[in-house]
Design a protein around this motif. Structure first.
Motif, short mmCIF file in Angstrom:
data_model
loop_
_atom_site.label_atom_id
_atom_site.label_comp_id
_atom_site.label_asym_id
_atom_site.label_seq_id
_atom_site.Cartn_x
_atom_site.Cartn_y
_atom_site.Cartn_z
N THR A 44 0.85 -1.20 0.00
CA THR A 44 0.00 0.00 0.00
C THR A 44 0.88 1.24 0.00
O THR A 44 2.10 1.15 0.06
N ASP A 45 0.23 2.39 0.00
CA ASP A 45 1.00 3.64 0.08
C ASP A 45 1.57 3.84 1.49
O ASP A 45 2.51 4.59 1.68
N ARG A 46 1.05 3.14 2.49
CA ARG A 46 1.50 3.27 3.87
C ARG A 46 2.59 2.28 4.26
O ARG A 46 3.31 2.49 5.22
N GLY A 47 2.63 1.16 3.57
CA GLY A 47 3.57 0.10 3.92
C GLY A 47 3.02 -1.24 3.47
O GLY A 47 2.12 -1.32 2.65
N LEU A 48 3.56 -2.30 4.04
CA LEU A 48 3.18 -3.66 3.68
C LEU A 48 2.36 -4.28 4.80
O LEU A 48 2.80 -4.31 5.95
N TYR A 49 1.18 -4.76 4.45
CA TYR A 49 0.34 -5.51 5.38
C TYR A 49 0.37 -6.97 4.94
O TYR A 49 0.16 -7.26 3.76
N VAL A 50 0.61 -7.87 5.89
CA VAL A 50 0.56 -9.30 5.62
C VAL A 50 -0.55 -9.87 6.50
O VAL A 50 -0.49 -9.77 7.72
N ALA A 51 -1.56 -10.42 5.86
CA ALA A 51 -2.68 -11.05 6.57
C ALA A 51 -2.47 -12.56 6.53
O ALA A 51 -2.58 -13.17 5.48
N GLU A 52 -2.15 -13.14 7.69
CA GLU A 52 -1.98 -14.59 7.78
C GLU A 52 -3.25 -15.19 8.36
O GLU A 52 -3.80 -14.68 9.33
N TYR A 53 -3.70 -16.27 7.76
CA TYR A 53 -4.95 -16.90 8.18
C TYR A 53 -4.89 -18.39 7.91
O TYR A 53 -4.10 -18.86 7.11
N GLU A 54 -5.68 -19.13 8.59
CA GLU A 54 -5.90 -20.55 8.38
C GLU A 54 -4.66 -21.41 8.58
O GLU A 54 -3.71 -21.36 7.81
N TYR A 55 -4.68 -22.19 9.63
CA TYR A 55 -3.64 -23.18 9.87
C TYR A 55 -3.89 -24.39 8.99
O TYR A 55 -5.02 -24.83 8.84
N LEU A 56 -2.83 -24.92 8.41
CA LEU A 56 -2.94 -26.08 7.53
C LEU A 56 -1.95 -27.16 7.95
O LEU A 56 -0.85 -26.86 8.40
N THR A 57 -2.36 -28.39 7.76
CA THR A 57 -1.45 -29.51 7.95
C THR A 57 -1.36 -30.23 6.61
O THR A 57 -2.28 -30.13 5.79
N THR A 92 -3.58 -13.28 12.08
CA THR A 92 -2.43 -12.44 12.41
C THR A 92 -2.23 -11.42 11.30
O THR A 92 -2.32 -11.77 10.13
N VAL A 93 -1.97 -10.17 11.68
CA VAL A 93 -1.63 -9.14 10.71
C VAL A 93 -0.25 -8.62 11.05
O VAL A 93 0.02 -8.21 12.18
N ILE A 94 0.62 -8.66 10.07
CA ILE A 94 1.98 -8.14 10.21
C ILE A 94 2.05 -6.88 9.37
O ILE A 94 1.62 -6.88 8.21
N HIS A 127 10.10 -12.94 6.64
CA HIS A 127 8.89 -13.67 6.30
C HIS A 127 9.07 -14.21 4.89
O HIS A 127 9.54 -13.49 4.01
N ALA A 128 8.68 -15.46 4.67
CA ALA A 128 8.78 -16.05 3.34
C ALA A 128 7.50 -16.79 3.02
O ALA A 128 6.94 -17.48 3.89
N TYR A 129 7.03 -16.63 1.80
CA TYR A 129 5.77 -17.23 1.38
C TYR A 129 5.93 -17.87 0.01
O TYR A 129 6.42 -17.22 -0.93
N ARG A 130 5.52 -19.12 -0.10
CA ARG A 130 5.42 -19.78 -1.41
C ARG A 130 4.13 -19.32 -2.04
O ARG A 130 3.08 -19.31 -1.39
N LEU A 131 4.19 -18.92 -3.30
CA LEU A 131 3.02 -18.39 -4.00
C LEU A 131 2.37 -19.50 -4.80
O LEU A 131 2.96 -20.01 -5.75
#
Length: 175
Positions: A44-57, A92-94, A127-131
């Motif tokens: 965003t213009d303010r910074g980076l928001y990371v919304a983490e949701y849903e635990y998976l196994t 969680t929001v980072i 923080h690292a995320y597979r897309l």
């Protein structure tokens, strides 16, 4: 109403808005630590928001296709209600101000992996995320990321391969 019918956002009551202007949304990201988490990243213009949701196994999440259903549901929430509702729905929001981000990396995943987006703040853990919705196509995402990173001091690195870094992964796992 069926899932394929378009939804008019005006049908919903007026909710308070943070007026966050999203310049780039990177959806359907997944952490590699256990338990895995889904994530959407909003530049965003303010910074980076990371919304983490849903635990998976692996067995009950990935094996049952839960990751695809949950990511599609969050995308739908974003389309209908916007970024405010995604941030409210997230577990969680980072948030990182751009002056707190040292570098952003994008690996194409190589021949067998998925693309990886890494965010490296000047303080705190990376923080690292597979897309999971990119299938190795990272050229247009790289251009979009360069445009979205409004701070010229942020280093952007585009590379080939998995981008797996054992020391970082180990540190994130125990954080």
């Amino acid at each position: 109403m069926s899932e394929s019918e378009p939804v008019d956002p005006d049908e919903f009551e007026a909710l308070p808005s943070s007026e966050i202007e999203v310049s780039l949304r990177v959806g359907f990201g997944m952490t590699g630590s256990f338990p895995m988490r889904l994530a959407d990243l909003f530049f965003t213009d303010r910074g980076l928001y990371v919304a983490e949701y849903e635990y998976l196994t692996p067995l009950f999440g990935l094996g049952a296709g839960k990751h695809r259903r949950e990511a599609a549901a969050m995308e739908r929430i974003y389309e209908v209600h916007g970024v405010d509702e995604v941030l409210l729905q997230a577990d969680t929001v980072i948030w990182h101000a751009y002056d707190d981000i040292e570098r952003v990396t994008l690996h194409d995943g190589g021949r067998f992996g998925r693309p990886r987006l890494g965010v490296y703040p000047t303080t705190g853990t990376s923080h690292a995320y597979r897309l999971h919705d990119r299938d190795g196509e990272t050229g247009s995402l790289a251009a979009d990321l360069k445009d979205a990173l409004v701070d010229p001091d942020i280093e952007f690195e585009q590379a080939q391969g998995l981008g797996y870094q054992p020391r970082e992964s180990f540190a994130r796992f125990f954080h």
